[in-house]
Each structure stands twice: as C-alpha cells, then as structure tokens.
Design a protein around this motif. Sequence first.
Motif, PDB file in Angstrom:
ATOM      1  N   THR A 137       0.830  -1.207   0.000  1.00 19.96           N
ATOM      2  CA  THR A 137       0.000   0.000   0.000  1.00 19.96           C
ATOM      3  C   THR A 137       0.865   1.258   0.000  1.00 19.96           C
ATOM      4  OG1 THR A 137      -1.743  -1.160   1.213  1.00 19.96           O
ATOM      5  CG2 THR A 137      -1.804   1.255   1.228  1.00 19.96           C
ATOM      6  N   ILE A 138       1.944   1.234   0.792  1.00 17.71           N
ATOM      7  CA  ILE A 138       2.859   2.387   0.825  1.00 17.71           C
ATOM      8  C   ILE A 138       3.487   2.600  -0.558  1.00 17.71           C
ATOM      9  CG2 ILE A 138       5.036   3.239   1.775  1.00 17.71           C
ATOM     10  CD1 ILE A 138       4.309   1.811   4.382  1.00 17.71           C
ATOM     11  N   ALA A 139       3.962   1.514  -1.170  1.00 22.75           N
ATOM     12  CA  ALA A 139       4.650   1.637  -2.456  1.00 22.75           C
ATOM     13  C   ALA A 139       3.731   2.145  -3.553  1.00 22.75           C
ATOM     14  CB  ALA A 139       5.238   0.276  -2.849  1.00 22.75           C
ATOM     15  N   ILE A 140       2.460   1.766  -3.482  1.00 24.87           N
ATOM     16  CA  ILE A 140       1.512   2.179  -4.519  1.00 24.87           C
ATOM     17  C   ILE A 140       1.351   3.705  -4.546  1.00 24.87           C
ATOM     18  CG2 ILE A 140      -0.960   2.170  -5.097  1.00 24.87           C
ATOM     19  CD1 ILE A 140       0.448  -0.231  -6.147  1.00 24.87           C
ATOM     20  N   TYR A 141       1.556   4.360  -3.400  1.00 22.11           N
ATOM     21  CA  TYR A 141       1.384   5.812  -3.326  1.00 22.11           C
ATOM     22  C   TYR A 141       2.686   6.576  -3.594  1.00 22.11           C
ATOM     23  CZ  TYR A 141      -3.365   5.333  -1.582  1.00 22.11           C
ATOM     24  OH  TYR A 141      -4.705   5.046  -1.472  1.00 22.11           O
ATOM     25  N   LEU A 142       3.747   5.873  -3.917  1.00 18.63           N
ATOM     26  CA  LEU A 142       5.023   6.534  -4.199  1.00 18.63           C
ATOM     27  C   LEU A 142       5.152   6.871  -5.674  1.00 18.63           C
ATOM     28  CD1 LEU A 142       7.472   4.333  -2.069  1.00 18.63           C
ATOM     29  CD2 LEU A 142       6.568   6.608  -1.503  1.00 18.63           C
ATOM     30  N   ARG A 151       8.312  -6.927 -13.268  1.00 23.20           N
ATOM     31  CA  ARG A 151       9.182  -5.873 -12.740  1.00 23.20           C
ATOM     32  C   ARG A 151       9.929  -5.173 -13.869  1.00 23.20           C
ATOM     33  NH1 ARG A 151      14.458  -5.601 -11.484  1.00 23.20           N
ATOM     34  NH2 ARG A 151      14.724  -7.812 -11.961  1.00 23.20           N
ATOM     35  N   ARG A 152      10.453  -5.954 -14.815  1.00 20.22           N
ATOM     36  CA  ARG A 152      11.160  -5.353 -15.946  1.00 20.22           C
ATOM     37  C   ARG A 152      10.226  -4.499 -16.785  1.00 20.22           C
ATOM     38  NH1 ARG A 152      14.081 -10.411 -16.166  1.00 20.22           N
ATOM     39  NH2 ARG A 152      12.569 -11.212 -17.683  1.00 20.22           N
ATOM     40  N   THR A 153       8.988  -4.969 -16.959  1.00 24.06           N
ATOM     41  CA  THR A 153       7.999  -4.191 -17.707  1.00 24.06           C
ATOM     42  C   THR A 153       7.731  -2.856 -17.026  1.00 24.06           C
ATOM     43  OG1 THR A 153       6.942  -6.202 -18.531  1.00 24.06           O
ATOM     44  CG2 THR A 153       5.634  -4.169 -18.598  1.00 24.06           C
ATOM     45  N   TYR A 154       7.600  -2.886 -15.701  1.00 23.14           N
ATOM     46  CA  TYR A 154       7.336  -1.648 -14.968  1.00 23.14           C
ATOM     47  C   TYR A 154       8.511  -0.672 -15.060  1.00 23.14           C
ATOM     48  CZ  TYR A 154       6.757   1.614 -11.144  1.00 23.14           C
ATOM     49  OH  TYR A 154       6.675   2.771 -10.410  1.00 23.14           O
ATOM     50  N   LEU A 192       1.195  -1.549 -10.116  1.00 23.54           N
ATOM     51  CA  LEU A 192       1.987  -0.352 -10.440  1.00 23.54           C
ATOM     52  C   LEU A 192       1.893  -0.015 -11.922  1.00 23.54           C
ATOM     53  CD1 LEU A 192       5.233  -0.931  -8.325  1.00 23.54           C
ATOM     54  CD2 LEU A 192       3.496   0.832  -7.954  1.00 23.54           C
ATOM     55  N   ILE A 193       1.965  -1.038 -12.767  1.00 25.10           N
ATOM     56  CA  ILE A 193       1.868  -0.806 -14.215  1.00 25.10           C
ATOM     57  C   ILE A 193       0.534  -0.171 -14.564  1.00 25.10           C
ATOM     58  CG2 ILE A 193       1.737  -1.956 -16.456  1.00 25.10           C
ATOM     59  CD1 ILE A 193       3.736  -4.022 -15.356  1.00 25.10           C
ATOM     60  N   VAL A 194      -0.538  -0.726 -14.012  1.00 23.24           N
ATOM     61  CA  VAL A 194      -1.877  -0.195 -14.300  1.00 23.24           C
ATOM     62  C   VAL A 194      -2.022   1.220 -13.754  1.00 23.24           C
ATOM     63  CG1 VAL A 194      -4.337  -0.495 -13.821  1.00 23.24           C
ATOM     64  CG2 VAL A 194      -2.920  -2.482 -14.372  1.00 23.24           C
TER      65      VAL A 194
END
Length: 326
Positions: free
Chosen positions: A16-21, A86-89, A50-52
Amino acid sequence: MLPERNFLDLQEVWQTIAIYLQPKDVLSFLSVHRSISNCLSTSASFWSDLIVRDRDDCSSSSSDEQRTTSAALTLTADASAADDMRRTYIMQSYMLTLSSVKWLPVSKEMQHIQFPVKAREGHISCILNGPDGYKSVVITGGLQYDRGVTVIELKEGVDSHTSNWGWTRLNPMYLAQPTFVYGASLTALPSALSKEMEKDRFMKPNYRPGIIKRNVAKAIRFGGFEGGGNSGESNEVWVLTIVDYEYADDTLDQFAVWEQIETHGTFHPTARAYHSATLLHDRYLVIIGGMTSSGSCIDESMLDINTWTWLDASKLCEGEEKPRGR
C-alpha cells in the motif's frame, strides 16, 4: 529492529505504501530493507498494480478501455513471472520520464554564420572530454566526402544553446589514410583510459617543450559503407585521437590523428554499417545489428580493446529468440 516474520506479515502494508510513491521512489523504497524487497519483488500482482496505476494516470483512454487493460494485465500477472512484470514496470517508468527531455534550438547566428559543418547524412559523431573539464562534440565523415574533423566546444549552463560555441576545424594526421565510410560508429573512450593508452606518447612530459597542460581524448570507429548505394561494407577498426596542449606563453595547440588498428583472433566480425556500438566495463566494444549490402543483420561481436582481440559474442548471448535484424 523488528523480527523478520513481522516484515513478511506486513506485505499488504508495504504494498500500500509503495503504490502511493512516485515511480522514481518505488525502487528506493524496496531497497530500504531486504525483507521488504523479498516480499514485494516476488509479487507479480504488486508490479501489475503499479503498471496499471501509472498507465492509467497518463492515459487519455476511456474508463472502459482502462478496465480492459487492467484485466488483461491481471491475467498476464497470473501467468508470468514477477521478474518479467518488474522489468515491464521499469521500462514503462523510463518511458514516462521522457517527457522531461526538451529540445533546445541552437541560435540562428550559430547555425548560419558560425557552425562549420555542412548538412550531411551517415556521418559519425560523439562527445569527448576536452581540457579543463569541458565537453566537446566531434563530427567527421558522412556523405559530404569530408575527411576533416570538427571539434565543437560545448558551453555549460541553462542558456548554453544561445551562446557562441567555440569550434576548431582539424585536418587529421595519419600514417595510412583512413578509408572513407558512411554509417560507421564512433564510440568515445573514457578520459582516464585514453590518457593511459598515450602515457608514452602524447602524454609524455617531454613530448614538446613548454607544455603546461595536456589532454588526450580517443574514440573508436568501426564499420561503415565504403561504396555508394549502401555497398562495400567494412569491418575495419580505426582510432581517432584528439590532442590539446596549452603552453606557458598561453598559446594553444590542437590536432587529430587517425590510426588503423590491427586486430587479432580467429573470429572476424561481420562487415556492416548503421549498427550499434557500446563500450562495456571500459574494455569491451560490443557491436550489434546494422546493415549489410544484402539487408539487415543482428550478429553480435565484441572487441577487447586491451588486446584488440575480437570475441564471438554470439556464444555469450542467451535467450529463446533473437530480435530481428535492424
């Protein structure tokens, strides 16, 4: 310090924290603690979210289109390894930052009065380290049959594109005249490596009397077409050396030298033009792709510039499928 199991139990919190970064901060967050990295880096759903998120933020598509994209990515996440996601992101994040790159027009005075290089195609160019920390653009060759070397000193600062750049037109010295080519590559060598390679010649303290400052910059030329109509491809290796001297009486001297390199090894790279050439680890010049007179190629070659020995890079490349020649 919290026990390892507490970090693992808090995966939903970390996600959740990472999604808001911001995209540039996500990888920094993952490197805060090894357990955070372990539990998020291996989560395909995390990278999919993250991609979406970033794609939706920058997309002008309708909500229906976005929901379709999100569903497709979720299916992909279930079927693909987290490492692929991860590479795609990372690639998507890099692409999204390209909007911050701006083209700045060079002043009309510089274009029409000062700029010494005529319009051309198929030339070679690179940025070299000049004296006193300045950068210089080196331009030569191309379909103007131009054997001269133009060195343009780059100005620093926000308004450098409107400043008057200094430039020098050099007639290179050589023992053997370099072949004329177009579509070759010119790859700069690191400053320290260039000076080390010339420590017994141009960088020698007693090379010329009265020198108080000296600078040597080098670049490697590979390949190119020698004939018209994309014909006569070459696999020759040449080194261009730009030397700057400053004397005690404040006079300056700058000259260029072309030297053909005799390479070694049983492997010989495919002759080509319009390829990519990248220096890795300040030692290995990697050649990939390009054109021959019969079409595109994707052959890989590697030149060890410490020994000037060609290596067959195709034996080092792994993967289920090679990209098409280009």
